[in-house]
Design an enzyme around this catalytic site. Structure first.
Site, short mmCIF file in Angstrom:
data_model
loop_
_atom_site.label_atom_id
_atom_site.label_comp_id
_atom_site.label_asym_id
_atom_site.label_seq_id
_atom_site.Cartn_x
_atom_site.Cartn_y
_atom_site.Cartn_z
N ASP A 157 -3.22 23.01 47.06
CA ASP A 157 -2.80 22.76 45.66
C ASP A 157 -3.44 23.32 45.12
OD1 ASP A 157 -0.72 19.60 45.41
OD2 ASP A 157 -0.01 21.04 46.18
N ASP A 189 -2.92 26.66 42.38
CA ASP A 189 -4.21 25.94 41.25
C ASP A 189 -4.58 27.81 40.45
OD1 ASP A 189 -1.64 23.53 40.87
OD2 ASP A 189 -3.95 22.53 41.45
N SER A 191 7.02 20.53 32.82
CA SER A 191 5.74 19.85 34.36
C SER A 191 4.93 19.37 32.81
CB SER A 191 5.61 20.73 35.10
OG SER A 191 5.39 22.10 34.51
N LEU A 192 3.79 19.36 33.59
CA LEU A 192 2.44 18.55 32.93
C LEU A 192 1.69 19.68 32.86
CD1 LEU A 192 2.12 15.18 33.97
CD2 LEU A 192 3.00 15.83 31.43
N GLU A 223 -1.40 6.67 32.56
CA GLU A 223 -0.53 5.96 34.22
C GLU A 223 -0.95 6.98 35.08
OE1 GLU A 223 4.05 6.94 33.85
OE2 GLU A 223 3.30 7.08 31.23
N LYS A 225 -1.00 9.60 38.86
CA LYS A 225 -0.19 10.73 38.49
C LYS A 225 0.22 10.39 40.36
CE LYS A 225 0.76 15.56 38.13
NZ LYS A 225 1.63 14.99 38.55
N ASP A 266 1.97 11.27 44.10
CA ASP A 266 2.14 12.48 44.44
C ASP A 266 3.38 12.32 44.86
OD1 ASP A 266 1.58 14.66 45.16
OD2 ASP A 266 -0.11 14.34 46.94
N ARG A 289 13.95 17.90 39.53
CA ARG A 289 13.61 19.09 38.71
C ARG A 289 14.29 20.56 38.58
NH1 ARG A 289 7.99 17.53 35.70
NH2 ARG A 289 7.42 18.09 38.03
N TYR A 303 9.46 5.02 40.03
CA TYR A 303 8.42 4.61 39.47
C TYR A 303 8.95 5.72 38.07
CZ TYR A 303 4.93 1.55 41.33
OH TYR A 303 4.50 0.59 42.42
N LYS A 349 -6.67 15.13 36.63
CA LYS A 349 -6.54 14.94 37.95
C LYS A 349 -8.04 14.86 38.98
CE LYS A 349 -2.39 17.46 39.22
NZ LYS A 349 -2.99 18.45 40.45
N CYS A 386 -18.27 18.61 82.30
CA CYS A 386 -19.16 18.34 81.44
C CYS A 386 -20.07 19.11 80.57
CB CYS A 386 -19.77 16.80 82.29
SG CYS A 386 -20.98 16.23 80.69
N CYS A 404 -23.89 17.32 81.94
CA CYS A 404 -24.16 16.64 82.99
C CYS A 404 -23.41 17.90 83.81
CB CYS A 404 -24.09 15.55 83.34
SG CYS A 404 -22.30 14.94 83.55
N CYS A 432 -15.96 12.68 81.30
CA CYS A 432 -16.33 13.29 81.97
C CYS A 432 -16.94 12.20 82.77
CB CYS A 432 -18.00 13.36 81.03
SG CYS A 432 -19.49 13.38 82.48
N CYS A 435 -24.28 10.69 83.67
CA CYS A 435 -24.12 11.98 82.44
C CYS A 435 -25.44 11.13 81.16
CB CYS A 435 -22.58 11.97 81.73
SG CYS A 435 -23.05 12.69 80.13
O1 I6G Z 1 5.51 14.91 36.44
C1 I6G Z 1 4.95 14.02 35.68
C2 I6G Z 1 5.13 13.14 36.46
C3 I6G Z 1 4.23 12.42 35.39
C4 I6G Z 1 5.65 14.23 34.63
C5 I6G Z 1 5.31 13.57 33.66
C6 I6G Z 1 4.72 11.78 34.22
O2 I6G Z 1 4.16 10.93 33.79
C7 I6G Z 1 3.27 9.74 34.29
N1 I6G Z 1 5.02 12.37 32.41
C8 I6G Z 1 6.02 14.01 31.85
C9 I6G Z 1 6.52 13.86 30.27
C10 I6G Z 1 6.11 15.02 32.95
N2 I6G Z 1 6.00 15.40 33.85
C11 I6G Z 1 7.41 16.08 31.67
#
Ligand code: I6G
Length: 690
Positions: free
Chosen positions: A34, A38, A83-84, A115, A117, A119, A138, A225, A331, A425, A428, A443, A449
């Site tokens: 990533d 990025d 997205s964020l 919260e 984040k 994966d 999405r 979640y 991040k 080896c 030795c 070995c 050895c």
């Molecule tokens: O992709 C996301 C992961 C987690 C999110 C998010 C998030 O909140 C814990 N919150 C928002 C508002 C958006 N994407 C757009």
């Protein structure tokens, strides 16, 4: 840079990002970590921001992800899934806070909903009249894939909302992810079947959600979640009998955190780590707390998400093209990076195992500079299809040793060459051989050895074995290189005068070392066995062997059958023990040590002192009322055997907090599971208190 070279660079970046987007979002096969993605995206956004006339509508900076797969039907999101934006450093975070404050001039302080984040993959769940009717990925933010059938199989997602207080139509947004334990199990299973494993839990979750056969998804143990809401409407019938929908946002609380609680009340999972912070001043503490808890969480995360909690303030802040202005992903430092495999060298371990070690161009990853990584064995090199000169993805998560995750094939130079295992080896020059059914090359030189000699002595004197203070690895290497010692028994023949001649050895340190060696003459049978360094005989197995056979002679003479009666000892370990005592060079060293070292006889307890005799326990998860080692020694004092792994022979599994795969395995095998409280009650029954 001139305008023409800027255009060239933009084209190059767009092409590269489009390719990575396709690999990541459509094929679920990312070829770079990533951070690299990025980095390219940031460079593109940076050039476009400074040169707005060069920005085109089809730039990947203008869209969230890749196209929806053809094989699933498409879903048009009624409200776009955004997205964020990301920040990666305290300075960038502070700059974001400042932007918030500047945009909210009359607001002194505001709460933040914080919260982890996850994966995973963002999805939208649509409930109509309380029933889950549609689930979508999405996708590009406007159009996603219809994954309803697969999402229905996710155990934590309700098919019907709880209660009757909900809008007629509600879209719940959240993250589908694969818990670490399920990911490990899935990959172990794939390895056993010789199938390709997943690079990380996110890919595993994506791969599982994109299955056309939802029966496969159902077996994958995905979780969810919620992190927000999309459309919230009620259905009405007009006087003219027409059915219309009307916004019902008033049903929602005015706080983001409260909205998550509302969803929780409807039966939707809410991440237990979510916290409402009093102000932006508390964000750093939250970030640090989550960073420290990262390895103990049951799911993979790559940072935190921080959101202005007050919905009215969110509305004032609004959105930029791709993301809300009121939220930010802060991040963690990257755990994956790109580097070059410069060479592969071979190390010989204590048991003769020849391990290929990758020599890498130094790279900063997971907070440290990494220049080596273990490659385990030939199978691993084959799995990676690795060549010297390759660009590789290196991963270092927490304290875990760095690993090569994969090769970036597109970047393979023409000069790349194969990794060739040595025929002899490297230390030795003895012949090398592979044991039956083993992936590891060894070995055959044994204690002849030099490498094995050194490792055997290091293990013998290590903390968990005879704990010889002052005998570091470097000193062992010097003593062996100078031919002053060749076996662990030779340690007892050293004297201060000889030790004094070693590098950086003063008189006092030499005297202290000789004293520690003397102290270690007296030991226990379990430690004596463990210190011999028999393959796969760890502390627990050594202790089980000592308690079972009571004398060293009995251990030495035990055959395959009697060894397998000991808890934790299967056929492989039994064979290792028998083979160890069949080697003449081992017997010579062992006999030498027996004449030098002593240990007290093991006291045989009467049956009423050993109420748990022959009962095999396994401890897992966090025990809050006592430490694991305390629980272990209390169980052993009652005669129980404590094993490190669950098998059909296990009688009880004690499952503490956050118990993982061992608990699942015990349940699968029908092993009785005890809580920590039940264990305490068991101790009390036998008059032991914690
Ligand atoms: O992709 C996301 C992961 C987690 C999110 C998010 C998030 O909140 C814990 N919150 C928002 C508002 C958006 N994407 C757009």
């Amino acid at each position: 840079m001139s305008e023409s070279s800027l255009i060239l660079r933009i084209n190059e970046l767009q092409k590269q990002i489009n390719l990575y987007n396709h690999q990541y979002y459509v094929l679920d096969q990312p070829s770079v970590p990533d951070v690299e993605y990025d980095r390219l995206m940031r460079e593109l956004i940076d050039i476009e921001t400074k040169n707005p006339t060069l920005k085109t509508l089809d730039s990947p900076s203008q869209k969230v992800g890749g196209q929806a797969l053809k094989s699933f039907s498409q879903v048009q999101h009624q409200m776009p899934m955004l997205s964020l934006d990301n920040v990666f450093s305290p300075d960038e975070w502070q700059a974001f806070v400042k932007r918030l404050q500047d945009r909210l001039p009359n607001v002194e302080t505001f709460k933040i909903c914080a919260e982890p984040k996850l994966d995973g993959l963002a999805v939208s769940l649509r409930f109509e009249k309380g029933v889950l009717v549609q689930a979508a990925t999405r996708g590009d933010g406007n159009t996603g894939e219809n994954i309803t059938e697969n999402v229905r199989t996710i155990k934590s997602i309700p098919l019907r909302l709880i209660g009757d207080d909900y809008p007629d139509i509600i879209e719940v947004r959240g993250e589908v992810f694969m818990p670490k334990a399920s990911f490990d199990q899935l990959n172990e299973q794939a390895k056993r079947k010789g199938e390709k494993s997943f690079a990380n839990p996110r890919n595993a979750a994506a791969g599982s959600l994109r299955q056309l056969d939802s029966k496969i998804t159902a077996k994958r143990n995905l979780a969810f979640y919620a992190y927000g809401v999309g459309v919230v409407q009620n259905i009405k019938e007009t006087d003219a009998g027409e059915v219309i929908t009307a916004n019902n946002e008033q049903w929602l609380a005015n706080s983001h955190y409260q909205r998550l609680c509302q969803l929780k009340d409807l039966g939707l999972p809410m991440c237990p780590e979510v916290k409402l912070l009093e102000s932006t001043d508390d964000c750093d503490t939250f970030y640090q707390h989550i960073l420290l808890s990262r390895s103990s969480l049951s799911y993979e995360i790559d940072g935190t998400v921080l959101k202005v909690d007050d919905i009215k303030l969110q509305q004032r802040l609004g959105f930029v093209a791709r993301a809300p202005r009121w939220a930010m992903a802060y991040k963690f430092p990257a755990q994956e990076e790109l580097t070059i495999l410069e060479d592969v060298e071979f190390q010989v371990g204590r048991t003769g195992a020849i391990t290929p070690v990758a020599r890498l161009k130094p790279v900063f990853v997971g907070g440290v500079t990494v220049s080596n990584a273990t490659l385990h064995n030939q199978d691993e090199i084959d799995r990676l299809a690795l060549k010297i000169g390759d660009t590789v993805i290196i991963r270092r998560a927490g304290d875990v040793i760095p690993q090569i995750v994969s090769v970036v094939i597109e970047r393979r130079p023409e000069t790349a060459r194969d990794v060739v295992f040595p025929a002899q080896c490297p230390v030795c020059q003895s012949a090398v051989a592979k044991g039956e059914g083993e992936a590891v090359l060894r070995c055959t030189g044994g204690l002849f050895c030099g490498a094995q000699r050194k490792e055997a002595i290091k293990h013998f004197s290590s903390r968990k074995a005879h704990d010889i203070d002052g005998l570091g690895d470097k000193l062992v290497e010097q003593l062996v290189d100078e031919n002053l010692i060749a076996t662990p028994a030779d340690l007892f023949r050293l004297n201060e005068l000889v030790v004094c001649t070693m590098e950086r050895m003063g008189k006092k340190s030499a005297a202290n070392l000789i004293k520690s060696i003397e102290v270690s003459r007296t030991t226990t049978l379990a430690k004596f066995i463990y210190a011999l360094g028999i393959r796969e005989v760890g502390e627990t197995t050594a202790s089980n062997l000592a308690n079972h056979f009571l004398t060293f002679d009995a251990v030495k003479q035990a055959d395959l059958e009697s060894l397998q009666k000991v808890s934790d000892v299967g056929v492989i370990v039994a064979r290792n023990i028998v083979e160890f005592f069949e080697q003449t060079h081992n017997i010579e060293v062992v006999t030498d040590l027996e004449s030098i070292m002593t240990w007290p006889d093991i006291e045989v307890k009467s049956a009423d002192q050993q109420p748990l005799a022959d009962q095999i326990f396994v401890l897992t998860g966090t025990l809050n009322l006592m430490g694991r080692s305390e629980a272990k020694s209390m169980l052993q004092s009652l005669g129980a055997k404590v094993s490190g792994s669950v098998s059909a022979k296990t009688h009880f599994l004690v499952a503490g907090e956050k118990a993982g795969s061992k608990l699942t395995k015990a349940q699968d095998l029908g092993v009785e599971v005890l809580t920590e409280e039940a264990l305490v009650a068991l101790f009390a029954q036998h008059r032991l208190s914690i």
